[in-house]
Design an enzyme around this catalytic site. Structure first.
Site, mmCIF file in Angstrom:
data_model
loop_
_atom_site.group_PDB
_atom_site.id
_atom_site.type_symbol
_atom_site.label_atom_id
_atom_site.label_comp_id
_atom_site.label_asym_id
_atom_site.label_seq_id
_atom_site.Cartn_x
_atom_site.Cartn_y
_atom_site.Cartn_z
ATOM 1 N N ASP A 1 0.844 -1.186 0.000
ATOM 2 C CA ASP A 1 0.000 0.000 0.000
ATOM 3 C C ASP A 1 0.882 1.240 0.000
ATOM 4 O OD1 ASP A 1 -2.394 1.263 -0.181
ATOM 5 O OD2 ASP A 1 -2.909 1.085 1.931
ATOM 6 N N HIS B 1 -4.431 13.751 1.492
ATOM 7 C CA HIS B 1 -4.537 12.920 2.690
ATOM 8 C C HIS B 1 -3.251 13.006 3.515
ATOM 9 C CE1 HIS B 1 -5.335 9.429 5.274
ATOM 10 N NE2 HIS B 1 -4.166 8.952 4.924
ATOM 11 N N GLU C 1 -10.342 3.820 4.446
ATOM 12 C CA GLU C 1 -9.409 4.518 3.557
ATOM 13 C C GLU C 1 -9.863 4.263 2.127
ATOM 14 O OE1 GLU C 1 -5.289 3.610 4.533
ATOM 15 O OE2 GLU C 1 -5.377 5.075 6.174
ATOM 16 N N GLU D 1 -9.348 4.043 -1.593
ATOM 17 C CA GLU D 1 -8.159 3.850 -2.431
ATOM 18 C C GLU D 1 -8.512 3.225 -3.774
ATOM 19 O OE1 GLU D 1 -4.621 2.354 -0.676
ATOM 20 O OE2 GLU D 1 -5.284 2.713 1.379
ATOM 21 N N ASP E 1 -8.980 0.234 2.779
ATOM 22 C CA ASP E 1 -7.955 -0.276 3.693
ATOM 23 C C ASP E 1 -8.363 0.099 5.123
ATOM 24 O OD1 ASP E 1 -5.572 -1.503 4.446
ATOM 25 O OD2 ASP E 1 -4.483 0.392 4.409
ATOM 26 N N ARG F 1 -7.388 3.411 14.142
ATOM 27 C CA ARG F 1 -6.481 4.545 14.408
ATOM 28 C C ARG F 1 -5.892 4.524 15.809
ATOM 29 N NH1 ARG F 1 -5.411 5.612 9.247
ATOM 30 N NH2 ARG F 1 -7.287 6.176 8.094
ATOM 31 N N GLN G 1 -3.172 1.992 15.732
ATOM 32 C CA GLN G 1 -2.098 2.530 14.890
ATOM 33 C C GLN G 1 -1.233 3.544 15.642
ATOM 34 O OE1 GLN G 1 -3.637 4.107 11.204
ATOM 35 N NE2 GLN G 1 -1.619 4.599 10.365
ATOM 36 N N LYS H 1 -3.880 -2.450 10.622
ATOM 37 C CA LYS H 1 -4.348 -2.613 9.248
ATOM 38 C C LYS H 1 -4.357 -4.060 8.783
ATOM 39 C CE LYS H 1 -2.907 1.990 7.773
ATOM 40 N NZ LYS H 1 -3.877 2.510 6.806
ATOM 41 N N THR I 1 -8.840 -5.837 4.541
ATOM 42 C CA THR I 1 -8.808 -4.846 3.464
ATOM 43 C C THR I 1 -9.788 -5.350 2.414
ATOM 44 O OG1 THR I 1 -6.511 -4.211 3.886
ATOM 45 C CG2 THR I 1 -7.380 -3.764 1.681
ATOM 46 N N GLU J 1 -9.629 12.249 8.813
ATOM 47 C CA GLU J 1 -9.589 13.624 8.310
ATOM 48 C C GLU J 1 -10.933 14.334 8.517
ATOM 49 O OE1 GLU J 1 -7.980 11.570 4.665
ATOM 50 O OE2 GLU J 1 -7.421 13.643 4.215
#
Lengths: 428, 428
Positions: free
Chosen positions: A135, A142, A209, A211, A243, A247, A250, A263, A267, A375
């Site tokens: 990835d 972002h 996410e 993508e 994905d 958080r 993470q 992660k 996915t 975000e």
């Protein structure tokens, strides 16, 4: 490419004759996995076409049509882009109102019954055996937004960011197809900012996410980089990808080796691989790209239109109500997939047919076009209000996320279909 | 386990009757890959044993012996630890001077001729189809030494370090077997500390990482963690691993998503998988481990001896001269492989048979026991002087590195054999 078909294809369908993406299907009544093409509201069973001898008049297509009985698209992908395009144009011809081969399928109702399946009746599967999954982090807005959140606007982008496509190795075994449940992960996290000792809990910051991702169709030998201007020959096609990211897990784990548990639980990808040739007409420039003049030679592409004009959407579905929470475009990447492949292999890293390359989260420049809840909510500080009194910081159990995307106009859309996943409670 | 064999086995051989590691071989005269066991200076061809019907008197062993004709050990591994041990003990019996089955192999010179091959005449291969490869960072002295180099002694270990086994997803396609060349990678790096703009060059800081690694033999479903006290049932066996690293590429790229190009060009493993049961007698405690009292419950193991007492060596070979540059022990890890698996899957990450889990670089506490040149030379500041006037900061073209390791005493050694790789110039 908006020529009429004898099949009934809705003009807004993502699967127009200009598209014809490939996937792997099975049915409850026919469990063997095999290849198919999506068109309108139908899946065309390619094993049935092959057994129905529709490829027999074209020696090259006949020779390789055994690949459609495989349970993945790897063997088909390994045939190379020239043959992908030949099969795709041949199948398109079969479906045209003015087909040059009227007896093969249009005039063959018996084969139609066997080969043309309502999409709603087929089960789709992860279309490729994925050896490795990488990835990248090429969504420049972002990266900037996340940088502002954690380091402030002056140091938002790391010094390396515009020199190379930053990326990391992901977890191939966790890739699942649209529709599979996403179990809320548990793990270690800090109970509050500044705490010293972690706690064990279900993630409270489960995020998405948005993508775009590419599948590889051609190997390179260990030690032999893929030149950036040859990289297009190594790209089979594209899917949408979510994905999923925890958080809170993470934030605690990612120094110094990057995201891991946050992660590796799931996915999700869309099931239909839009062939590289189907997206070629929608090439465009990438406004955020550093440009050849700022790049080392191994990343300099010979053409200016290195991106794609693909409209992307994110819907949140709560109790059957659909809320659109983002509208974005794949133009907001700052490196092309060709550059990602060239960079990935510049050390000699071997890529294999079936490998998956994600773009990184794609966000636009304003708050209606963001690719992650991180975000949208400024890391859980400001809730989103998608409508009907609903608020969200991060995902709750039962929430469903649906990514969508397409290029082109009505009647000739080249789209991906849904990339969806619903959050299920932790299994244990 | 030092009972005599009718085969001539040198008492210092890593492949004593107490070991019997499994691998995948071929020969120039017989190119099909198949399973074998290493003993002394021989490889026992298991396909020949199977075709010679030696397993036929034991219904369970007979039933599954088809796995030995596979080109990888995955099918064998998936049989589970109970059967691994049954096959291993059966093969051991065949080789004993006092074998209970004298007619099967000891008294069958015709089968001996076909099945007992000089090790020097066989070609070994990567023994497993590796779906995903994860590398941890559990060598506590290595993590400390690297932390001191880059952040000073006060913040050497990151806050999360003793709470969880830090790890990252590696590149499965780049794993190669002992003996394969390692092409010097090229890539982006800063020309000098503090420079702002990267240059493109061959790596000048090509390094080694001395590691132990485990293969997985049992799947877990997505969403279902592997409990730490059941994790031993998921471990097939162990190999030595050299996770070649380009330190100059790494320093420029690794923020914020971790190492990528700096490690994706090659990782070398030893060819013979030492079965988990063969290493069980050498269990010992890990002095650097945080201990159950400091760990969250999902990482607490029910026994104290969670590590292995394995002596490890690193040799540098230059123009046929062998220089020992490190002597170390696998005890210098601070998490067990069972803890790594439990942590890896705590989010529900699915592991598959064939997945590879690296320990991270293993370093001892003093300068004769370091697992990387980064540590030995303090990141290229102080050369090593291995002898005969030779000096090295990092690896030069033509240098060969040989990792070795064994547990146990003469006559009953459980060792890995060589894990070797020679640096070749960049291919392009």
């Amino acid at each position: 490419m908006s020529s009429p078909s004898w099949l009934n294809i809705h003009p807004e369908s993502p699967f127009s004759l200009a598209n014809l993406p490939f996937g792997i299907i099975s049915q409850q009544s026919s469990v063997a996995r095999r290849a198919a093409v999506a068109v309108g509201d139908y899946a065309i069973d390619l094993l049935q076409l092959s057994q129905g001898r529709v490829f027999d008049d074209e020696p090259q297509l006949k020779e390789h049509s055994g690949v459609f009985s495989e349970p993945t698209l790897n063997a088909f992908a390994a045939l190379g882009r020239c043959l992908h395009q030949q099969y795709r144009l041949f199948i398109r011809d079969l479906l045209l109102e003015e087909t040059s081969k009227p007896t093969l399928l249009k005039g063959n109702p018996e084969l139609q019954r066997r080969a043309i399946l309502p999409l709603q009746d087929v089960i789709t599967h992860v279309p490729m055996a994925i050896g490795d999954y990488t990835d990248f982090y090429a969504g420049i807005n972002h990266a900037y937004n996340v940088g502002v959140l954690f380091r402030g606007p002056d140091n938002a982008l790391q010094p390396n960011y515009l020199h190379l496509p930053v990326g990391y190795h992901g977890r191939a075994s966790s890739i699942q197809v649209s529709g599979a449940p996403v179990y809320r992960p548990k793990g270690q996290m800090l109970p509050a900012p500044g705490a010293k000792t972690p706690v064990f809990a279900s993630s409270k910051k489960l995020d998405i996410e948005l993508e775009l991702a590419a599948f590889v169709c051609k190997n390179n030998d260990q030690g032999m980089p893929i030149p950036v201007n040859d990289a297009h020959n190594h790209i089979f096609g594209y899917v949408l990808m979510n994905d999923w990211s925890a958080r809170d897990i993470q934030a605690w784990e990612y120094v110094p080796l990057g995201p891991f548990n946050s992660k590796n639980f799931a996915t999700t990808i869309s099931p239909w691989v839009v062939l590289a040739d189907a997206l070629e007409p929608f090439r465009t420039s990438l406004p955020g790209a550093p440009g050849n003049g700022k790049l080392l030679p191994y990343l300099q592409q010979g053409n200016a239109d290195i991106g794609f004009d693909i409209q992307l959407t994110v819907d949140l579905v709560v109790e059957r109500q659909v809320f659109r929470i983002s509208e974005c475009n794949a133009q907001h990447l700052c490196f092309s997939f060709e550059q990602m492949l060239a960079h990935h292999t510049i050390t000699g890293c071997p890529m294999r047919t079936g490998d998956l390359i994600g773009s990184g989260t794609i966000s636009g420049k304003d708050e209606t076009s963001l690719g992650s809840l991180l975000e949208m909510t400024k890391n859980g500080q400001e809730p989103i209000n998608p409508g009907m009194g609903l608020t969200r910081m991060f995902l709750e159990d039962g929430d469903e996320i649906v990514l969508n995307g397409f290029a082109g106009r009505s009647g000739g859309r080249v789209g991906f279909g849904d990339c969806r996943g619903r959050i299920a409670p932790a299994r244990t």
